[in-house]
Structures are given as structure tokens and as C-alpha cells.
Enzyme design. Structure first.
Site, mmCIF file in Angstrom:
data_model
loop_
_atom_site.group_PDB
_atom_site.id
_atom_site.type_symbol
_atom_site.label_atom_id
_atom_site.label_comp_id
_atom_site.label_asym_id
_atom_site.label_seq_id
_atom_site.Cartn_x
_atom_site.Cartn_y
_atom_site.Cartn_z
ATOM 1 N N LYS A 112 0.818 -1.207 0.000
ATOM 2 C CA LYS A 112 0.000 0.000 0.000
ATOM 3 C C LYS A 112 0.861 1.270 0.000
ATOM 4 C CE LYS A 112 -4.056 -2.181 0.698
ATOM 5 N NZ LYS A 112 -3.694 -3.610 0.740
HETATM 6 C C1 LIG Z 1 -4.270 -4.702 0.202
HETATM 7 C C2 LIG Z 1 -3.478 -5.939 0.119
HETATM 8 C C3 LIG Z 1 -3.747 -6.914 -0.850
HETATM 9 C C4 LIG Z 1 -4.908 -6.796 -1.822
HETATM 10 O O1 LIG Z 1 -4.737 -5.753 -2.745
HETATM 11 P P1 LIG Z 1 -5.999 -5.186 -3.550
HETATM 12 O O2 LIG Z 1 -5.486 -4.014 -4.295
HETATM 13 O O3 LIG Z 1 -7.002 -4.774 -2.495
HETATM 14 O O4 LIG Z 1 -6.514 -6.264 -4.408
HETATM 15 C C5 LIG Z 1 -2.927 -8.019 -0.911
HETATM 16 N N1 LIG Z 1 -1.909 -8.189 -0.046
HETATM 17 C C6 LIG Z 1 -1.618 -7.280 0.912
HETATM 18 C C7 LIG Z 1 -0.493 -7.539 1.846
HETATM 19 C C8 LIG Z 1 -2.384 -6.117 1.026
HETATM 20 O O5 LIG Z 1 -2.092 -5.218 1.972
#
Ligand SMILES: *Cc1c(COP(=O)(O)O)cnc(C)c1O
Length: 498
Positions: A112
Site C-alpha cells: 500500500k
Molecule cells: C491490500 C493488500 C492486498 C490486496 O490488494 P488489492 O489491491 O485490495 O486487491 C494483498 N496483499 C496485501 C499484503 C495487502 O495489503
């Protein structure tokens, strides 16, 4: 310009789309046109730094930003103070034809950060551009990782308040501590007795609530979003699909124009959608592989054409993917149907009312050309972590392990040996208990202190603890609010003094 997936809003500029977060009447903003890069243009980026590629890709989408403004955003976001790796998002070779794209070198140890380090700068500039004199309130619903990444990105940013809602007891201990120990004069964190979908649903409803928005405006507030429903959050994620490709090219692992696969552990469908945009821009992609955990609503959807969220919500060991309503699928369906907003509106209203909708065969056939989907069970996730560690000495976090397992299923069932990049979305240290349980068995983690386990994991995998997670136990807990899922709006009113 940016248009609504539901055809219910006039086209807006990039800065307005970022400022609004989502379409006020419901729906998401998407670019009216996807910029296309020729093979020569893509190859000419070989050897450029992450920052230089980011500058190029982002400029194509933010029409009303000057080059030097974008440069300022990129420089402030992607630097050695925020990212613990000089390449920002390095690609490592796991084995023949299989590579891992490490997206977790940022300040909160999950992918993120790749977007949330830059979004605040986009937003501040956007607010100035549209000439708003209001204070912006960022509402965030998080399944664990977005919350901390957004808090870090937005804390102490002038003119902004950030309020984060996360599922009470639905995130890992480390994720919870990361959020509850956040300082900053504009940060608020609330635990909600419900799951992620409850948090996201309530936040979306507040965005669409005209009366409430009116009240906020009267009090001098504007709402915006740091979730991947905000285009400004999705856009920076397109960048690393290009840098990863260029990186393999640079290392001589692929030849110019060679198609590759990407495997993406998926929750809200944001990360994999960014990969799809990269593909549509001209990046040579063979398949996008969508990996889910036991909350496999997307796997079922891609197999049957029926999206059905009416099912048991499971708490898994990959909590950031514990999602039954994947918001960005709406954008994908809008794109894949050639911008058919009437149909999208119909499907989304059905989803809202009945919890399910079914797409037509033509649309499904279009999707099948590019997407492969499957899921990994809880047990398979643990087994994969153990096996990959013993075979290659590489520690996967549980989300990445889901992706690796689904990729194995893909190879076995499709017999495709195309070179493949797997997104690693979190550092193994962020999910240390699950990783240790997988490698050493459940006895090794029973009644053990979370922070001693970090050190233990560090010894076993012979890697230093991720800097973002060190000393978390020594920080004071500053946020302790817990509310029920019906009290989310009231909490916002309290925080803003409405
Ligand atoms: C948010 C997240 C995901 C999923 O990503 P999306 O964009 O919501 O599909 C997968 N792995 C981790 C560690 C995340 O923080």
C-alpha cells in the site's frame, strides 16, 4: 478527463477526480481514454530509475498537473527516507522463469505504501488547483494495511484530517499496533465491531449521503478517500508493472517485446486492475492471474460469471484479502464492456440489493482472454510458505504465498511456461506468526510475545527485521476508540465536532 462508471456525473479533471475520491452519486472515476505507449517508447525507458519511470507514467494521466509538480510529488514520495531499498520495488529471481516483485520496502512494510506515499502530495496539489478553502477529511476503511500506510502518508499534512476504520480483532496484532500508535495532530483511528466489508460499506454510504455531505460543507469540510476507489491511489500502482518489466529486460531475463504473466494476490481488485491498465497501455502481458484466499468470491466470479457475496465471511491468515465486495471490479467491468455505464449501473444496483449479479457471456469471454483466477486454502498457504522457504531459502508472507500457490495451479492446469512475475505484497515480518507457524509448526508460536517472534523469524530466515516493525512495542498506544458498525457516522460527527 475522468468519467463515472455509472454515467451519472459530468466528466471532471484529474485533480477533481482525486479530490472527490469517488463519484458523489455512486460510481468510480476512470480515465476517459487510456494512454497508449508504443513498444519503442516502452523500451526507451530501460535503464531509467523508478522515479523517472513514475514521472513518465503519471504525467500521462494527470493532465492538469505541470511536469514540475509531478516531479515534486515523485521526489517527495520515492526516496531513501521512505523506502528501504534503492530500487524502491526490486525484482528477485525465485527460480527459472519465476520472479518476485517486492513491493514491501516502504515505511509500513506492505505494498500500500507504493501508492499512499504519493497520494497525499497529489491530493494537496489537487485541492489547491480546484481552489477549495475547505479542510479535507480522508475517510479510510482498511482490512489492515491501507490504514497504517494512509496514516503515515497523511499525518501532519496541513488542511487534512484522516479517520481510519478497521475491523476490531480482524487485523493482526502488528497491524493493530501500527495503527494505534500513530502520532500526528490530524490522525484518528477507530476499531469497528464488524468486518472489512462493514467498514467499507459504511464509508461508501457516507460518501454517497448527500445530506451529510451538505452538513460537512457547511462546517467547512470536504470528504475524500485514500482507498483504491480513489484514482490517485490506483495510478501510482501502474508504475511498478512497467519498472518490473524493464528490470527483467535490463537483467537480460527477457527479450524486448516478450510477453510475461503477472500474479496478483487480490482483495479489493485494485492492484490487479493497475496491472490491467499497464497491459492496456501497451505493456507486453500474456495473462493476469488473480489469486484469492478462502474468501474466493472473485475466483467463483471469474469461473461462472456470477458475483455472489452472500456467503460466509472467513477470517484467514491473509487478512488484507478478506474481502467479499471488491470495489475496483466495477472499474474493470466498465472498461471491459467498452464503457457500458447502463449495464454497470444495473449490475451494481443488483449487487447492492440482492448481493449478487451475473454478467453476460460476451463480457465473460472478453475477460477470459486476459484473466485466470484461482484460490489457495489456509492449509495450502502455510504449506507453500514452508516449501518455498525450504526449497529456495526465501520467506513469503501469507498473501504472497497465496499468489505463489495459485501460480502453481495455473502452471499445472494450463501448462504455460511464460516468464512470470509474482507480486509480493507484504514483508514476511508483518505476518511473522503465520510465517513462523508455517516454517516451524504451531508450537513455535503458542503464547509467545509478538516482538520476540520478530527476532526469532529474523534469525531463522537470516534477514534483518523490517525497519518499519522494530520498536513498535515501545511506542504508546494513542488510539483506543471502539464502536459498533452502526455508529461509524456518529464517530465521524464526534471527531469533527459536528
Ligand atoms: C491490500 C493488500 C492486498 C490486496 O490488494 P488489492 O489491491 O485490495 O486487491 C494483498 N496483499 C496485501 C499484503 C495487502 O495489503
Amino acid at each position: 478527463m475522468y468519467i463515472s462508471t455509472r454515467g451519472n456525473y459530468d466528466p471532471v479533471s484529474a485533480s477533481k477526480a482525486i479530490n472527490l475520491g469517488m463519484v458523489p452519486a455512486g460510481g468510480l472515476f476512470v480515465p476517459e481514454e487510456i494512454p497508449l505507449l508504443s513498444e519503442e517508447e516502452i523500451l526507451s525507458m530501460k535503464g531509467l530509475s523508478y522515479q523517472e519511470v513514475a514521472q513518465k507514467i503519471i504525467s500521462l494521466y494527470l493532465d492538469d498537473f505541470q511536469e514540475k509538480e509531478i516531479k515534486e510529488c515523485v521526489t517527495k514520495a520515492y526516496n531513501s527516507a521512505n523506502f528501504y531499498h534503492p530500487l524502491i520495488a526490486p525484482v528477485v529471481k525465485l527460480k527459472e522463469n519465476t520472479y518476485i516483485l517486492e513491493l514491501w520496502h516502504g515505511p509500513t512494510a506492505a505494498f500500500k505504501d507504493m501508492a499512499l506515499q504519493i497520494l497525499p502530495f497529489f491530493l494537496v496539489k489537487s485541492i489547491r488547483k480546484i481552489g477549495s478553502n475547505k479542510e479535507t477529511v480522508i475517510l479510510v476503511a482498511t482490512s489492515g494495511d491501507t490504514g497504517k500506510a494512509a496514516l503515515e502518508g497523511f499525518k501532519n499534512v496541513e488542511g487534512i484530517k484522516i479517520i481510519v476504520f478497521y475491523p476490531y480483532q480482524g487485523v493482526s496484532k502488528i497491524q493493530e499496533l501500527q495503527m494505534s500508535t500513530t502520532d500526528g495532530n490530524n490522525t484518528y483511528v477507530v476499531a469497528v465491531k464488524g468486518n472489512f466489508d462493514d467498514c467499507q460499506g459504511a464509508v461508501k454510504e457516507i460518501f454517497g449521503n448527500r445530506e451529510f455531505n451538505q452538513l460537512l460543507a457547511e462546517k467547512g469540510y470536504d470528504l475524500s478517500s485514500a482507498n483504491s476507489i480513489n484514482w490517485g491511489r490506483l495510478l501510482p500502482q501502474i508504475v511498478y508493472y512497467f519498472t518490473a518489466y524493464l528490470n527483467l529486460l535490463q537483467q537480460g531475463e527477457i527479450s524486448a517485446g516478450e510477453k510475461i504473466n503477472y500474479v496478483v494476490p487480490t482483495g479489493n481488485f485494485g492492484n490487479i486492475l493497475a496491472a490491467w491498465y499497464a497491459y492496456k497501455m501497451g505493456l507486453p502481458v500474456n495473462k493476469l492471474i488473480c489469486a484469492s484466499n478462502e474468501n474466493k468470491v472473485l475466483t467463483d466470479f471469474f469461473h461462472t460469471g456470477i458475483y455472489n457475496k452472500n456467503r460466509e465471511f472467513k477470517q484467514t491468515n491473509s487478512p488484507s484479502m478478506d474481502i467479499l465486495v471488491s470495489s475496483n471490479l466495477e472499474r474493470f467491468l466498465f472498461e471491459i464492456t467498452g464503457h457500458n455505464s447502463t449495464r454497470i449501473k444495473e449490475w451494481m444496483e443488483k449487487l447492492n440489493k440482492t448481493g449478487e449479479f451475473q454478467i453476460d457471456n460476451l463480457t465473460k469471454t472478453e475477460i477470459d482472454k486476459i484473466i485466470y483466477a484461482d484460490f489457495a486454502s489456509e492449509k495450502e498457504t502455510l504449506t507453500t510458505i514452508k516449501k518455498v522457504f525450504s526449497d529456495f531459502g526465501y520467506a513469503l508472507d501469507p498473501h504472497t504465498a497465496v499468489a505463489v500457490k495459485v501460480y502453481e495451479n495455473y502452471k499445472a492446469s494450463q501448462g504455460d511456461n511464460t516468464k512470470t512475475i509474482i507480486d509480493a505484497t507484504a514483508s514476511p515480518f508483518k505476518f511473522n506468526t503465520t510465517v513462523l507457524e508455517a516454517i516451524q509448526g504451531s508450537e513455535s508460536i503458542t503464547n509467545q510475545d509478538e516482538f520476540l517472534l520478530l527476532e526469532k523469524l529474523s534469525r531463522i530466515i537470516d534477514k534483518p527485521i523490517h525497519p518499519a516493525l522494530k520498536d513498535l512495542d515501545k511506542k504508546p498506544v494513542l488510539h483506543k476508540t471502539v464502536c459498533s458498525k452502526t455508529e461509524i457516522k456518529t464517530e465521524i460527527e464526534k471527531i469533527l465536532g459536528l
